[in-house]
Scaffold this motif. Structure first.
Motif, PDB file in Angstrom:
ATOM      1  N   ALA A  53       0.831  -1.088   0.142  1.00 18.68           N
ATOM      2  CA  ALA A  53       0.056   0.037  -0.086  1.00 18.68           C
ATOM      3  C   ALA A  53       0.863   1.313  -0.053  1.00 18.68           C
ATOM      4  O   ALA A  53       0.587   2.463  -0.547  1.00 18.68           O
ATOM      5  N   ALA A  54       1.836   1.140   0.771  1.00 26.26           N
ATOM      6  CA  ALA A  54       2.798   2.380   0.875  1.00 26.26           C
ATOM      7  C   ALA A  54       3.613   2.523  -0.503  1.00 26.26           C
ATOM      8  O   ALA A  54       3.501   3.759  -1.111  1.00 26.26           O
ATOM      9  N   VAL A  55       3.964   1.495  -1.333  1.00 28.63           N
ATOM     10  CA  VAL A  55       4.410   1.748  -2.689  1.00 28.63           C
ATOM     11  C   VAL A  55       3.304   2.203  -3.509  1.00 28.63           C
ATOM     12  O   VAL A  55       3.584   3.287  -4.421  1.00 28.63           O
ATOM     13  N   ARG A  56       1.835   1.879  -3.569  1.00 27.33           N
ATOM     14  CA  ARG A  56       1.107   2.235  -4.229  1.00 27.33           C
ATOM     15  C   ARG A  56       0.764   3.593  -3.953  1.00 27.33           C
ATOM     16  O   ARG A  56       0.441   4.279  -4.953  1.00 27.33           O
ATOM     17  N   LEU A  57       0.852   4.272  -3.000  1.00 30.46           N
ATOM     18  CA  LEU A  57       0.467   5.759  -2.615  1.00 30.46           C
ATOM     19  C   LEU A  57       1.782   6.626  -2.656  1.00 30.46           C
ATOM     20  O   LEU A  57       1.634   7.752  -2.328  1.00 30.46           O
ATOM     21  N   GLY A  58       2.908   5.788  -2.989  1.00 31.64           N
ATOM     22  CA  GLY A  58       4.141   6.742  -2.964  1.00 31.64           C
ATOM     23  C   GLY A  58       4.644   7.017  -1.756  1.00 31.64           C
ATOM     24  O   GLY A  58       5.192   8.242  -1.424  1.00 31.64           O
ATOM     25  N   LEU A  59       4.316   6.524  -0.645  1.00 33.77           N
ATOM     26  CA  LEU A  59       4.928   6.902   0.648  1.00 33.77           C
ATOM     27  C   LEU A  59       5.951   5.939   1.167  1.00 33.77           C
ATOM     28  O   LEU A  59       6.096   4.794   0.729  1.00 33.77           O
ATOM     29  N   THR A  94      -9.882   7.740   7.498  1.00 37.52           N
ATOM     30  CA  THR A  94     -11.256   8.177   6.659  1.00 37.52           C
ATOM     31  C   THR A  94     -11.079   8.150   5.154  1.00 37.52           C
ATOM     32  O   THR A  94     -11.766   7.983   4.320  1.00 37.52           O
ATOM     33  N   LEU A  95      -9.642   8.140   4.843  1.00 36.45           N
ATOM     34  CA  LEU A  95      -9.277   7.988   3.436  1.00 36.45           C
ATOM     35  C   LEU A  95      -9.261   6.383   2.939  1.00 36.45           C
ATOM     36  O   LEU A  95      -9.347   5.859   1.997  1.00 36.45           O
ATOM     37  N   LEU A  96      -8.396   5.598   4.047  1.00 30.72           N
ATOM     38  CA  LEU A  96      -8.285   4.126   3.627  1.00 30.72           C
ATOM     39  C   LEU A  96      -8.280   3.373   4.628  1.00 30.72           C
ATOM     40  O   LEU A  96      -7.682   3.532   5.729  1.00 30.72           O
ATOM     41  N   THR A  97      -9.399   2.523   4.942  1.00 30.97           N
ATOM     42  CA  THR A  97      -9.766   1.604   5.965  1.00 30.97           C
ATOM     43  C   THR A  97      -9.353   0.104   5.523  1.00 30.97           C
ATOM     44  O   THR A  97      -9.573  -0.185   4.307  1.00 30.97           O
ATOM     45  N   PRO A  98      -8.775  -0.620   6.491  1.00 36.58           N
ATOM     46  CA  PRO A  98      -8.368  -1.918   6.285  1.00 36.58           C
ATOM     47  C   PRO A  98      -9.619  -2.670   5.766  1.00 36.58           C
ATOM     48  O   PRO A  98     -10.668  -2.703   6.477  1.00 36.58           O
ATOM     49  N   VAL A 147      -1.614  -7.678  10.711  1.00 36.96           N
ATOM     50  CA  VAL A 147      -1.292  -7.090   9.727  1.00 36.96           C
ATOM     51  C   VAL A 147      -2.409  -6.269   8.936  1.00 36.96           C
ATOM     52  O   VAL A 147      -3.137  -7.273   8.706  1.00 36.96           O
ATOM     53  N   ASP A 148      -2.542  -5.113   8.875  1.00 37.20           N
ATOM     54  CA  ASP A 148      -3.796  -4.480   8.080  1.00 37.20           C
ATOM     55  C   ASP A 148      -3.708  -4.785   6.546  1.00 37.20           C
ATOM     56  O   ASP A 148      -2.529  -4.873   6.139  1.00 37.20           O
ATOM     57  N   LEU A 149      -4.806  -5.327   5.972  1.00 37.02           N
ATOM     58  CA  LEU A 149      -4.769  -5.586   4.640  1.00 37.02           C
ATOM     59  C   LEU A 149      -5.798  -4.674   3.857  1.00 37.02           C
ATOM     60  O   LEU A 149      -6.955  -4.394   4.458  1.00 37.02           O
ATOM     61  N   TYR A 150      -5.404  -3.959   2.810  1.00 34.77           N
ATOM     62  CA  TYR A 150      -6.469  -3.038   2.105  1.00 34.77           C
ATOM     63  C   TYR A 150      -6.760  -3.448   0.707  1.00 34.77           C
ATOM     64  O   TYR A 150      -5.927  -4.197  -0.117  1.00 34.77           O
ATOM     65  N   ARG A 151      -7.994  -3.164   0.358  1.00 33.31           N
ATOM     66  CA  ARG A 151      -8.536  -3.630  -1.010  1.00 33.31           C
ATOM     67  C   ARG A 151      -7.700  -2.681  -1.951  1.00 33.31           C
ATOM     68  O   ARG A 151      -7.527  -1.498  -1.786  1.00 33.31           O
ATOM     69  N   GLY A 152      -7.086  -3.419  -2.910  1.00 33.60           N
ATOM     70  CA  GLY A 152      -6.398  -2.702  -4.039  1.00 33.60           C
ATOM     71  C   GLY A 152      -7.107  -1.688  -4.651  1.00 33.60           C
ATOM     72  O   GLY A 152      -6.395  -0.716  -4.998  1.00 33.60           O
ATOM     73  N   GLN A 153      -8.450  -1.626  -4.852  1.00 32.03           N
ATOM     74  CA  GLN A 153      -9.037  -0.804  -5.638  1.00 32.03           C
ATOM     75  C   GLN A 153      -9.047   0.433  -4.467  1.00 32.03           C
ATOM     76  O   GLN A 153      -9.176   1.725  -4.967  1.00 32.03           O
ATOM     77  N   ASP A 154      -9.105   0.305  -3.306  1.00 30.75           N
ATOM     78  CA  ASP A 154      -9.247   1.435  -2.301  1.00 30.75           C
ATOM     79  C   ASP A 154      -7.909   2.015  -2.365  1.00 30.75           C
ATOM     80  O   ASP A 154      -7.898   3.433  -2.248  1.00 30.75           O
ATOM     81  N   THR A 170      -6.608  10.445  -5.172  1.00 37.48           N
ATOM     82  CA  THR A 170      -7.071  11.687  -4.669  1.00 37.48           C
ATOM     83  C   THR A 170      -5.972  12.591  -4.553  1.00 37.48           C
ATOM     84  O   THR A 170      -6.308  14.077  -4.458  1.00 37.48           O
ATOM     85  N   GLY A 171      -4.635  12.263  -5.015  1.00 39.00           N
ATOM     86  CA  GLY A 171      -3.608  13.548  -4.715  1.00 39.00           C
ATOM     87  C   GLY A 171      -2.997  13.691  -3.242  1.00 39.00           C
ATOM     88  O   GLY A 171      -2.136  14.279  -2.955  1.00 39.00           O
ATOM     89  N   TRP A 172      -3.846  12.916  -2.366  1.00 40.36           N
ATOM     90  CA  TRP A 172      -3.511  13.279  -1.093  1.00 40.36           C
ATOM     91  C   TRP A 172      -2.073  12.802  -0.524  1.00 40.36           C
ATOM     92  O   TRP A 172      -1.181  13.354  -0.154  1.00 40.36           O
ATOM     93  N   ALA A 173      -1.917  11.645  -0.965  1.00 40.85           N
ATOM     94  CA  ALA A 173      -0.556  10.778  -0.828  1.00 40.85           C
ATOM     95  C   ALA A 173       0.779  11.713  -1.466  1.00 40.85           C
ATOM     96  O   ALA A 173       1.815  11.693  -0.700  1.00 40.85           O
ATOM     97  N   SER A 174       0.613  12.175  -2.633  1.00 42.56           N
ATOM     98  CA  SER A 174       1.584  12.950  -3.194  1.00 42.56           C
ATOM     99  C   SER A 174       1.770  14.180  -2.404  1.00 42.56           C
ATOM    100  O   SER A 174       2.918  14.554  -2.343  1.00 42.56           O
ATOM    101  N   ALA A 175       0.671  14.829  -2.146  1.00 44.61           N
ATOM    102  CA  ALA A 175       0.861  16.329  -1.360  1.00 44.61           C
ATOM    103  C   ALA A 175       1.461  16.024  -0.087  1.00 44.61           C
ATOM    104  O   ALA A 175       2.236  16.625   0.595  1.00 44.61           O
ATOM    105  N   ARG A 176       1.109  14.816   0.737  1.00 43.29           N
ATOM    106  CA  ARG A 176       1.607  14.512   2.050  1.00 43.29           C
ATOM    107  C   ARG A 176       2.924  14.164   1.987  1.00 43.29           C
ATOM    108  O   ARG A 176       3.781  14.394   2.838  1.00 43.29           O
ATOM    109  N   SER A 177       3.458  13.240   0.774  1.00 41.03           N
ATOM    110  CA  SER A 177       4.864  12.738   0.420  1.00 41.03           C
ATOM    111  C   SER A 177       5.567  14.142   0.460  1.00 41.03           C
ATOM    112  O   SER A 177       6.706  14.308   1.113  1.00 41.03           O
ATOM    113  N   GLY A 178       5.191  15.137  -0.217  1.00 38.87           N
ATOM    114  CA  GLY A 178       5.962  16.430  -0.440  1.00 38.87           C
ATOM    115  C   GLY A 178       6.110  17.205   0.749  1.00 38.87           C
ATOM    116  O   GLY A 178       7.129  17.661   1.006  1.00 38.87           O
TER     117      GLY A 178
END
Length: 215
Positions: free
Chosen positions: A143-149, A161-165, A183-190, A197-205
């Motif tokens: 999930a971290a890789v997929r979000l760029g975090l 609120t953005l991503l629930t296991p 370990v939490d598992l997240y749906r790939g689609q979620d 949403t762009g949240w991850a990119s903004a947060r990473s920056g």
């Protein structure tokens, strides 16, 4: 029909009668190499099983482990992997069998043995990334890789609120690494939706700027 012929055999009984692996019978049944169940749902009469071409059933089975299947699907995604695309894991092969994209032949539900031909067919699909997002669960690392975090940022900064296991899984890391851990598992689609949403990119920056400001 004699009493012997009336006996109903499930997949395990049919495989044992023919002295073939259970996975071989499952695959043969899936591709129509053996007749449909004729004694009860998912059960065959002994007469039907006795008439099956044993060598044909055995020859049709070309299986591979979940780990090898995962490596092949990862390679099909690209080398190197595209940005924000995690590698496929053996556990995700279990997700694909539960979704019906692969047939579980034998082995554990989470890391099953599957057929080489089905894996090959998936590697050729142009929509493989979307298929993985749709049918698999991502662990925290993926999930971290997929979000760029960074992995640690996922734990500390991702809003629930953005991503629930979707569920949790108990993983045994061994005594030296803490033993069994939930370990939490997240749906790939979620995860893909959160990435969009762009949240991850903004947060990473923002995190990168914060780290740099303290340097």
């Amino acid at each position: 029909m004699t009493m012997r012929e009336a006996v109903a055999l499930d997949v395990f009984g049919a495989a044992a009668r023919l002295k073939v692996p259970v996975g071989a019978w499952r695959w043969a049944a899936a591709i129509g190499l053996v007749p449909p169940p004729d004694a009860a749902p998912d059960r065959w009469s002994t007469a039907t099983v006795a008439a099956v071409d044993t060598e044909g059933v055995r020859a049709a089975l070309v299986s591979t482990s979940a780990r090898t299947a995962a490596e092949r699907l990862t390679a099909a995604l690209g080398d190197p992997l595209p940005p924000l695309r995690p590698a496929v894991t053996a556990r995700m092969i279990g997700d694909l069998t539960r979704a019906g994209a692969l047939l579980r032949l034998e082995g554990p539900m989470d890391t099953p043995v599957v057929h080489v031909d089905q894996v090959t067919a998936l590697t050729r699909r142009r929509d493989l990334p979307a298929l993985l997002d749709r049918h698999t669960l991502y662990g925290p690392d993926q999930a971290a890789v997929r979000l760029g975090l960074r992995r640690t940022d996922l734990d500390h900064f991702l809003p629930r609120t953005l991503l629930t296991p979707a569920r949790t899984a108990v993983v045994d890391f061994g005594k030296a690494r803490g033993g069994e851990v939930a370990v939490d598992l997240y749906r790939g689609q979620d995860v893909g939706r959160a990435a969009g949403t762009g949240w991850a990119s903004a947060r990473s920056g923002q995190l990168s700027w914060t780290a740099a400001s303290w340097a």
